[in-house]
Design an enzyme around this catalytic site. Structure first.
Site, mmCIF file in Angstrom:
data_model
loop_
_atom_site.group_PDB
_atom_site.id
_atom_site.type_symbol
_atom_site.label_atom_id
_atom_site.label_comp_id
_atom_site.label_asym_id
_atom_site.label_seq_id
_atom_site.Cartn_x
_atom_site.Cartn_y
_atom_site.Cartn_z
ATOM 1 C CE1 TYR A 1 -39.102 86.738 -11.376
ATOM 2 C CE2 TYR A 1 -38.431 88.722 -10.203
ATOM 3 C CZ TYR A 1 -38.153 87.717 -11.116
ATOM 4 O OH TYR A 1 -36.938 87.677 -11.760
ATOM 5 N NE ARG B 1 -35.501 81.534 -11.481
ATOM 6 C CZ ARG B 1 -35.653 82.528 -12.346
ATOM 7 N NH1 ARG B 1 -35.878 82.273 -13.620
ATOM 8 N NH2 ARG B 1 -35.626 83.792 -11.936
ATOM 9 C CE1 TYR C 1 -30.555 92.883 -11.834
ATOM 10 C CE2 TYR C 1 -32.532 91.623 -11.375
ATOM 11 C CZ TYR C 1 -31.768 92.383 -12.231
ATOM 12 O OH TYR C 1 -32.243 92.640 -13.494
ATOM 13 N NE ARG D 1 -29.105 91.150 -17.048
ATOM 14 C CZ ARG D 1 -30.149 91.551 -16.345
ATOM 15 N NH1 ARG D 1 -31.380 91.349 -16.778
ATOM 16 N NH2 ARG D 1 -29.978 92.153 -15.187
ATOM 17 C CD GLU E 1 -39.173 90.841 -19.156
ATOM 18 O OE1 GLU E 1 -39.367 91.355 -18.030
ATOM 19 O OE2 GLU E 1 -39.035 89.619 -19.335
HETATM 20 C C1 3EB Z 1 -34.867 91.809 -15.292
HETATM 21 O O1 3EB Z 1 -34.018 92.166 -16.121
HETATM 22 C C2 3EB Z 1 -36.288 91.771 -15.777
HETATM 23 O O2 3EB Z 1 -36.559 85.836 -13.468
HETATM 24 O O3 3EB Z 1 -36.113 84.550 -15.179
HETATM 25 C C3 3EB Z 1 -36.108 89.114 -17.185
HETATM 26 C C4 3EB Z 1 -35.740 87.854 -17.660
HETATM 27 C C5 3EB Z 1 -36.561 89.236 -15.882
HETATM 28 C C6 3EB Z 1 -35.824 86.720 -16.839
HETATM 29 C C7 3EB Z 1 -36.319 85.669 -14.665
HETATM 30 C C8 3EB Z 1 -36.641 88.101 -15.074
HETATM 31 C C9 3EB Z 1 -36.272 86.857 -15.542
HETATM 32 O O4 3EB Z 1 -34.596 91.556 -14.115
HETATM 33 C C10 3EB Z 1 -36.996 90.556 -15.345
#
Ligand code: 3EB
Length: 345
Positions: free
Chosen positions: A151, A158, A212, A225, A332
């Site tokens: 990932y 990406r 993050y 989001r 999820e």
């Molecule tokens: C998160 O909130 C959970 O890498 O495109 C959720 C939606 C998550 C999209 C992405 C990752 C992605 O971090 C993981």
């Protein structure tokens, strides 16, 4: 009638296959022949539908008006005046075959770079500059290779590919989901893009993923989001994959029920944020369509009972078995809401 989404069986998918269909994603299904015949793009996602005896599922996006199909590189797409659905699959096996000497980057890194490069090239060639929503299915997403989780390799590639295409890495970035797919399947990405910029929404309970801290990887995940799209007759809310993360931390490690509840609280908070900016549309938990990713199939009944209690029996929900991009997350949930507007709007 504007954009529409349905999660249906193969028979129902075939019955709905007409000019208005923009694109289809299949989960453990074979593409319905009518789709192939008229050039409707079909993303074939290699994840298992739950419960296990369940038939393959088809995610059908319709535009409410006829589309035009095309292909750019390996991206198959279909578009209307307002939006474009596209999909691409690239197998890591083919990359290794083409470039056996690649040591600096992994095959997944290269596959991701190619996928995002071709997606961005398609959007500029066709004139749909705004990525709205992207679904990423990465085989063996939690496996380590060369000392880095796959990932994280995907995130690095990406981010670099989006940057190389001149795109934002924070702020106006698409809503997304990134999940595991079965080992040895190709990297599959499908997406919706538009001519007009949507409104991107962040969750007040969560640190933006593109901010993050580094403990989650050297390169941040590039997604919003949620994205809110206003079209002629409707407003659509694309809710990204949402999990039991508050701030930037995973909560309720090992507790499926608590993770499910926390995830719903996150989606509710996002809906409140979206409703403030929704141009008169109103979204509620019970009016969305849901795709729920379950890491351990045995947890399905627990998750189902939480969702039934919170969403009622009318909500459209499908369940898929998939690895989630943090080892400590067990569930999820992504969602889509489409709200019709009064004709005058
Ligand atoms: C998160 O909130 C959970 O890498 O495109 C959720 C939606 C998550 C999209 C992405 C990752 C992605 O971090 C993981």
């Amino acid at each position: 009638m504007g954009l529409q989404l349905a999660y249906v069986s193969r028979a129902e998918c075939q019955a709905r296959c007409n000019d208005d269909v923009l694109g289809i994603a299949t989960f453990n299904g074979t593409p319905p022949p009518p789709a192939g015949a008229v050039g409707i793009p079909v993303a074939r996602v290699n994840v298992t539908v739950l419960p296990h005896e369940q038939q393959p599922l088809y995610e059908v996006w319709s535009a409410g008006r006829p589309g035009t199909s095309g292909q750019h590189g390996r991206v198959r797409f279909r578009r209307t005046e307002e939006m474009l659905f596209g999909c691409i699959a690239v197998a890591e096996r083919d990359i290794e075959h083409c470039d056996p000497g690649a040591t600096e980057t992994s095959a997944l890194h290269e596959a991701t770079a190619q996928v995002y490069g071709e997606v961005c090239a398609t959007l500029s060639a066709q004139g749909y500059p705004h990525l709205l929503r992207v679904w990423n299915y990465v085989p063996d997403i939690n496996r380590d290779s060369g000392g880095t989780e796959r990932y994280r390799q995907f995130n690095t590639a990406r981010q670099r590919a989006l940057h190389a295409s001149g795109r934002a890495l924070s702020g106006p970035v698409p809503a997304a989901s990134a999940l595991g797919a079965v080992s040895d399947s190709p990297l599959v990405v499908y997406f919706l893009a538009g001519r007009l910029e949507p409104t991107f929404i962040e969750n007040p309970r969560q640190v933006s993923a593109y901010h993050y801290p580094r403990q989650y990887g050297a390169h941040r995940p590039v997604f919003s989001r949620a994205a809110l799209l206003r079209q002629s007759g409707s407003v659509t809310l694309f809710v990204s994959g949402t999990a039991s993360i508050v701030g930037h931390r995973s909560l309720h490690v090992g507790d499926t029920v608590a993770q499910t509840r926390e995830t719903l609280t996150n989606i509710q908070a996002l809906l409140e944020e979206a409703n403030r900016r929704a141009h008169g549309a109103r979204f509620g938990l019970e009016t969305l369509a849901y795709k729920v990713y379950v890491r351990r199939p045995a947890d399905l009944p627990l998750i189902q009972s939480q969702l039934r209690a919170a969403l009622g029996s009318a909500a459209q929900i499908i369940y898929l078995q998939a690895d989630i991009c943090r080892q400590d997350l067990l569930v999820e949930i992504e969602a889509t809401g489409i709200c019709a507007l009064a004709a005058a709007a």
